[in-house]
Structure formats: C-alpha cells, structure tokens
Design a protein around this motif. Structure first.
Motif, mmCIF file in Angstrom:
data_model
loop_
_atom_site.group_PDB
_atom_site.id
_atom_site.type_symbol
_atom_site.label_atom_id
_atom_site.label_comp_id
_atom_site.label_asym_id
_atom_site.label_seq_id
_atom_site.Cartn_x
_atom_site.Cartn_y
_atom_site.Cartn_z
ATOM 1 N N ALA A 47 33.250 76.571 82.145
ATOM 2 C CA ALA A 47 34.357 76.186 83.030
ATOM 3 C C ALA A 47 35.649 76.669 82.383
ATOM 4 C CB ALA A 47 34.397 74.680 83.234
ATOM 5 N N LEU A 48 36.412 77.505 83.114
ATOM 6 C CA LEU A 48 37.653 78.071 82.584
ATOM 7 C C LEU A 48 38.802 77.887 83.567
ATOM 8 C CD1 LEU A 48 36.429 81.531 81.232
ATOM 9 C CD2 LEU A 48 37.126 79.576 79.872
ATOM 10 N N ALA A 49 39.985 77.649 83.033
ATOM 11 C CA ALA A 49 41.217 77.654 83.814
ATOM 12 C C ALA A 49 42.041 78.846 83.334
ATOM 13 C CB ALA A 49 41.992 76.364 83.613
ATOM 14 N N THR A 50 42.733 79.510 84.264
ATOM 15 C CA THR A 50 43.468 80.729 83.927
ATOM 16 C C THR A 50 44.914 80.634 84.398
ATOM 17 O OG1 THR A 50 41.451 82.036 84.128
ATOM 18 C CG2 THR A 50 43.513 83.246 84.259
ATOM 19 N N PHE A 51 45.812 81.150 83.571
ATOM 20 C CA PHE A 51 47.224 81.269 83.909
ATOM 21 C C PHE A 51 47.622 82.730 83.728
ATOM 22 C CE2 PHE A 51 51.642 81.597 82.535
ATOM 23 C CZ PHE A 51 52.284 80.996 83.610
ATOM 24 N N ALA A 52 48.358 83.288 84.681
ATOM 25 C CA ALA A 52 48.831 84.669 84.578
ATOM 26 C C ALA A 52 50.307 84.733 84.925
ATOM 27 C CB ALA A 52 48.037 85.572 85.515
ATOM 28 N N TYR A 53 50.993 85.636 84.252
ATOM 29 C CA TYR A 53 52.419 85.844 84.521
ATOM 30 C C TYR A 53 52.683 87.341 84.601
ATOM 31 C CZ TYR A 53 57.459 85.396 84.347
ATOM 32 O OH TYR A 53 58.784 85.450 84.655
ATOM 33 N N GLY A 54 53.427 87.765 85.621
ATOM 34 C CA GLY A 54 53.722 89.181 85.811
ATOM 35 C C GLY A 54 55.168 89.514 85.536
ATOM 36 N N LEU A 55 55.362 90.591 84.794
ATOM 37 C CA LEU A 55 56.705 91.097 84.525
ATOM 38 C C LEU A 55 56.920 92.344 85.374
ATOM 39 C CD1 LEU A 55 56.742 90.841 80.635
ATOM 40 C CD2 LEU A 55 57.864 89.323 82.257
ATOM 41 N N PRO A 56 57.944 92.359 86.222
ATOM 42 C CA PRO A 56 58.186 93.538 87.061
ATOM 43 C C PRO A 56 58.536 94.752 86.194
ATOM 44 C CG PRO A 56 59.573 91.693 87.736
ATOM 45 C CD PRO A 56 58.894 91.301 86.476
ATOM 46 N N VAL A 57 57.912 95.877 86.516
ATOM 47 C CA VAL A 57 58.198 97.135 85.838
ATOM 48 C C VAL A 57 59.014 98.032 86.767
ATOM 49 C CG1 VAL A 57 57.121 99.161 84.786
ATOM 50 C CG2 VAL A 57 56.089 96.925 84.482
ATOM 51 N N SER A 58 58.755 97.913 88.057
ATOM 52 C CA SER A 58 59.509 98.639 89.081
ATOM 53 C C SER A 58 59.474 97.790 90.353
ATOM 54 C CB SER A 58 58.886 100.019 89.329
ATOM 55 O OG SER A 58 57.633 99.885 89.961
ATOM 56 N N ASP A 59 59.964 98.322 91.454
ATOM 57 C CA ASP A 59 59.947 97.578 92.717
ATOM 58 C C ASP A 59 58.531 97.283 93.191
ATOM 59 O OD1 ASP A 59 62.682 97.495 92.827
ATOM 60 O OD2 ASP A 59 62.865 99.221 94.171
ATOM 61 N N LYS A 60 57.588 98.160 92.847
ATOM 62 C CA LYS A 60 56.212 98.012 93.327
ATOM 63 C C LYS A 60 55.209 97.614 92.248
ATOM 64 C CE LYS A 60 56.729 101.431 96.980
ATOM 65 N NZ LYS A 60 56.230 102.671 97.553
#
Length: 108
Positions: A47-60
């Motif tokens: 059983a796993l819980a996951t957290f993710a965070y995204g850093l924008p590199v460009s508009d897309k």
C-alpha cells in the motif's frame, strides 16, 4: 490484473489498483496504489501513497518530482509447505511488515 504461466500451479499473479489525480490541474498531484503479488507459497501486499509536484519549464512543459511511501506485508502459505519448520520460512516471516518507498522525476 496479470497472470503468467496459465495452467501451472503456483504461477505468478499480480493485481493492482492505482488512483491518481492533479489537485490544481497543473502542479500538485496525489495518488495511491494497492498491489498484491502471489508466486507459489509466497505473497506480498503493498500500500503506497504518492505526492507529486510539477515545476513549469515552459508554457507547455513541466518537470514533475514524485515521492511515494507506504508499507509492504509478506505472507506465506504454510499449509502447502513441504517442511513448515524450515528456518528459511521463519526468516522470511520475521520481517512481515516492511517500509516501502520510491522517488521519481518525469519531464512532461
């Protein structure tokens, strides 16, 4: 669900339920996964819980970092063991509950 070597007793079998979502449509993601892996007399449940965070590199595009943490429990079907008093069985079951974790990076 995945099963290998159909028709053979004790063939490996994996069942997984996974759920993921982006919280703010761009940067923050949460998820969870339940898995069961059986092979012969041995089994693992995770059983796993996951957290993710995204850093924008460009508009897309964005660079996402993820961390998962949880537990793994190990099982053994002693009713089918040839020698249930085998010390290897006791060693395997000595650490029945184990921590689990992973990390990853994705460019998307």
């Amino acid at each position: 669900h995945r099963q290998q070597w159909l028709g053979l007793e004790g063939a490996p079998r994996v069942s997984t339920l996974s759920i993921t979502t982006l919280l703010d449509k761009k940067r923050v993601g949460l998820g969870g996964r339940l898995s069961n892996y059986q092979r012969g007399l041995l089994s693992n449940t995770e059983a796993l819980a996951t957290f993710a965070y995204g850093l924008p590199v460009s508009d897309k595009d964005a660079l996402y970092f993820g961390l998962s943490g949880g537990i793994v429990t190990r099982g053994f079907d002693q009713s089918q063991a040839v020698d249930p008093s085998d010390p290897a069985i006791a060693n395997y079951l000595a650490e029945k509950w184990l921590p689990a974790g992973s990390a990853g990076v994705v460019y998307k």
